[in-house]
Design a protein around this motif. Structure first.
Motif, PDB file in Angstrom:
ATOM      1  N   ILE A 213       0.770  -1.183  -0.117  1.00 54.19           N
ATOM      2  CA  ILE A 213      -0.178   0.093  -0.001  1.00 54.19           C
ATOM      3  C   ILE A 213       0.987   1.245  -0.152  1.00 54.19           C
ATOM      4  N   HIS A 214       0.607   2.035  -0.942  1.00 45.05           N
ATOM      5  CA  HIS A 214       1.294   3.514  -0.854  1.00 45.05           C
ATOM      6  C   HIS A 214       0.512   4.454  -0.462  1.00 45.05           C
ATOM      7  N   CYS A 215       0.953   5.277   0.389  1.00 44.92           N
ATOM      8  CA  CYS A 215       0.299   6.656   0.786  1.00 44.92           C
ATOM      9  C   CYS A 215       1.192   7.772   1.040  1.00 44.92           C
ATOM     10  N   CYS A 216       0.842   8.770   0.544  1.00 46.60           N
ATOM     11  CA  CYS A 216       2.014   9.857   0.158  1.00 46.60           C
ATOM     12  C   CYS A 216       2.041  11.047   1.303  1.00 46.60           C
ATOM     13  N   SER A 217       1.362  10.624   2.308  1.00 46.47           N
ATOM     14  CA  SER A 217       1.166  11.875   3.337  1.00 46.47           C
ATOM     15  C   SER A 217       1.223  10.830   4.757  1.00 46.47           C
ATOM     16  N   LYS A 218       0.505  11.819   5.773  1.00 42.96           N
ATOM     17  CA  LYS A 218       0.406  11.002   6.744  1.00 42.96           C
ATOM     18  C   LYS A 218      -1.137  10.135   6.740  1.00 42.96           C
ATOM     19  N   ALA A 219      -1.307   9.282   7.663  1.00 39.84           N
ATOM     20  CA  ALA A 219      -2.345   8.468   7.456  1.00 39.84           C
ATOM     21  C   ALA A 219      -2.603   7.821   8.878  1.00 39.84           C
ATOM     22  N   ASP A 220      -3.971   7.190   9.104  1.00 44.13           N
ATOM     23  CA  ASP A 220      -4.016   6.070  10.444  1.00 44.13           C
ATOM     24  C   ASP A 220      -3.391   5.156   9.959  1.00 44.13           C
ATOM     25  N   TRP A 221      -2.105   5.053  10.524  1.00 48.65           N
ATOM     26  CA  TRP A 221      -0.995   3.826   9.959  1.00 48.65           C
ATOM     27  C   TRP A 221      -1.597   2.415  10.614  1.00 48.65           C
ATOM     28  N   SER A 222      -2.292   2.258  11.747  1.00 48.01           N
ATOM     29  CA  SER A 222      -2.897   1.263  12.102  1.00 48.01           C
ATOM     30  C   SER A 222      -3.973   0.756  11.046  1.00 48.01           C
ATOM     31  N   LEU A 223      -4.729   1.474  10.242  1.00 52.57           N
ATOM     32  CA  LEU A 223      -5.486   0.791   9.325  1.00 52.57           C
ATOM     33  C   LEU A 223      -4.839   0.382   8.094  1.00 52.57           C
ATOM     34  N   VAL A 224      -3.760   0.949   7.792  1.00 55.51           N
ATOM     35  CA  VAL A 224      -2.758   0.446   6.879  1.00 55.51           C
ATOM     36  C   VAL A 224      -2.102  -0.670   7.139  1.00 55.51           C
ATOM     37  N   ILE A 225      -1.759  -0.973   8.423  1.00 62.75           N
ATOM     38  CA  ILE A 225      -1.109  -2.076   8.950  1.00 62.75           C
ATOM     39  C   ILE A 225      -2.001  -3.227   8.937  1.00 62.75           C
ATOM     40  N   SER A 227      -4.566  -3.866   7.080  1.00 62.75           N
ATOM     41  CA  SER A 227      -4.947  -4.143   5.858  1.00 62.75           C
ATOM     42  C   SER A 227      -4.429  -5.437   5.533  1.00 62.75           C
ATOM     43  N   GLY A 228      -3.295  -6.090   5.763  1.00 62.21           N
ATOM     44  CA  GLY A 228      -2.565  -7.220   5.373  1.00 62.21           C
ATOM     45  C   GLY A 228      -1.654  -7.107   4.148  1.00 62.21           C
ATOM     46  N   ALA A 229      -1.428  -5.901   4.126  1.00 58.20           N
ATOM     47  CA  ALA A 229      -0.446  -5.598   2.989  1.00 58.20           C
ATOM     48  C   ALA A 229       1.013  -5.967   3.537  1.00 58.20           C
ATOM     49  N   GLY A 230       1.879  -6.564   2.647  1.00 62.77           N
ATOM     50  CA  GLY A 230       3.181  -6.939   2.962  1.00 62.77           C
ATOM     51  C   GLY A 230       4.220  -5.852   3.097  1.00 62.77           C
ATOM     52  N   ILE A 231       3.897  -4.800   2.278  1.00 66.64           N
ATOM     53  CA  ILE A 231       4.816  -3.721   2.156  1.00 66.64           C
ATOM     54  C   ILE A 231       3.969  -2.477   2.355  1.00 66.64           C
ATOM     55  N   ILE A 232       4.591  -1.395   3.299  1.00 66.14           N
ATOM     56  CA  ILE A 232       3.827  -0.168   3.348  1.00 66.14           C
ATOM     57  C   ILE A 232       4.695   0.489   2.798  1.00 66.14           C
ATOM     58  N   SER A 233       4.417   1.681   1.951  1.00 63.72           N
ATOM     59  CA  SER A 233       4.879   2.553   1.218  1.00 63.72           C
ATOM     60  C   SER A 233       4.676   3.970   1.715  1.00 63.72           C
ATOM     61  N   PHE A 234       5.636   4.661   2.259  1.00 67.15           N
ATOM     62  CA  PHE A 234       5.194   5.958   2.820  1.00 67.15           C
ATOM     63  C   PHE A 234       6.333   7.034   2.413  1.00 67.15           C
ATOM     64  N   ASP A 235       5.994   8.441   2.792  1.00 64.75           N
ATOM     65  CA  ASP A 235       6.664   9.458   2.254  1.00 64.75           C
ATOM     66  C   ASP A 235       7.583   9.798   3.622  1.00 64.75           C
TER      67      ASP A 235
END
Length: 338
Positions: A213-225, A227-235
């Motif tokens: 998952i790619h998010c290019c700003s701030k986020a609710d990172w618990s939601l991203v984590i 999600s089950g994605a194996g890679i978290i892409s962040f700025d």
């Protein structure tokens, strides 16, 4: 699975010459990816690119508009009735010149890893409006149709890339995650947002690929984590300080084998004031921030390097500087940390 500090990119490029863009990607990144060309066509923008074949969606390329026309629900009903878990929905070359050119340019080469991308269901459904100007996310049936269609496009895309690589990564591009919780999106239910992300991530994995998952700003990172994605892409250039609040969740994510893709090279005009040495200093500061609450060995062993976002808004010269600087930075970091 990945060598530390391996490099890849986010989708968009400023080019209109597809062959030149694909050649640049091949020569610049450890994990090549197919490019999106927002300057080439309206169809290459995030929502139009994956809209083809989805019932109710209308596009006017001359006016550069896309919307949902709710007046013809018959097509939606037929779509839902005929949908199966192995249904695929192709993207044609008119909507993804970069993908088709990429496949042609790379023909005959077999890669360890290739990367693709899909616009996420939240960004898609919150950015797409009906003929009354309301985001279609808030129509439960249309929201579900979009999710199913995106999953079908994921299956098709993985099939295409699998012919050229042992492993395929698909990033779910979700820039809207940074806006959830603001006044514009107060009606977005967190549980439903998580369901959409999890089902999209699961579709990638079920198709035999690695989800990111790619998010290019701030986020609710618990939601991203979650999600089950194996890679978290962040700025990592501008927003690394948003991560420590979620240090416990990120540590668990890393211990379970997840990777962080550090978007450390800016894809804004800030690139004109940066070089590999200055970005090494910025990386070191970011690492110092994170290692106060997260294990340094995991951060440095499960790390991918990327630009901070797509390069589509830059000039070609600036984009190529981003890619060149990323490669130089990788060499410095490998020497320093491995």
């Amino acid at each position: 699975m990945f060598i530390p500090f391996i490099t890849t990119g986010i989708g968009s490029l400023p080019h209109t010459d597809a062959v030149a863009a694909c050649t640049t990607i091949l020569n610049s990144f450890d994990v090549p990816f197919w490019p999106q060309f927002p300057r080439l066509s309206f169809r290459e923008l995030m929502i139009p690119q994956f809209s083809e074949g989805i019932p109710l969606i209308k596009i006017d390329t001359e006016k550069k508009t896309i919307w949902v026309d709710k007046d013809n629900y018959e097509s939606a009903t037929k779509f839902l009735e005929s949908y199966t878990d192995d249904f695929i929905l192709p993207v044609s070359e008119d909507f993804a010149k970069g993908l088709y050119t990429f496949l042609r340019v790379m023909e005959g080469i077999y890669f360890a890893v290739l990367k693709g991308h899909i616009t996420g269901p939240l960004t898609f459904s919150l950015g797409l409006k009906d003929n009354n100007g309301k985001p279609v996310y808030f129509d439960e049936e249309i929201r579900e149709i979009i999710l199913l269609a995106l999953k079908a496009k994921i299956r098709w895309q993985v099939q295409q890339l699998k012919s050229l690589a042992q492993y395929v990564i698909i990033f779910i591009d979700e820039p809207v995650l940074s806006a959830l919780g603001t006044s514009s999106y107060l009606g977005v239910n967190t549980e439903e947002a998580l369901r959409l992300l999890k089902e999209t991530s699961d579709a990638i994995k079920n198709a035999g690929a690695i989800s990111g998952i790619h998010c290019c700003s701030k986020a609710d990172w618990s939601l991203v984590i979650n999600s089950g994605a194996g890679i978290i892409s962040f700025d990592a250039y501008d927003y690394i300080e948003s991560l420590p609040v979620y240090s416990e969740e990120f540590t668990k994510f890393l211990k379970e084998g997840g990777y962080l893709a550090w978007g450390i090279v800016p894809t804004t005009d800030a690139i004109n004031n940066e070089n590999s040495e200055s970005l090494k200093q910025r990386f070191d500061r970011g690492l110092e921030i994170l290692t106060k609450t997260m294990p340094s060995d995991l951060l440095l062993s499960q790390i991918i390097l990327t630009p901070s976002c797509g390069a589509g808004s830059l000039s070609i010269e600036e984009a190529e500087k981003v890619f060149k600087t990323l490669g130089e930075l990788k060499e410095i970091l490998v020497e320093s940390y491995t």
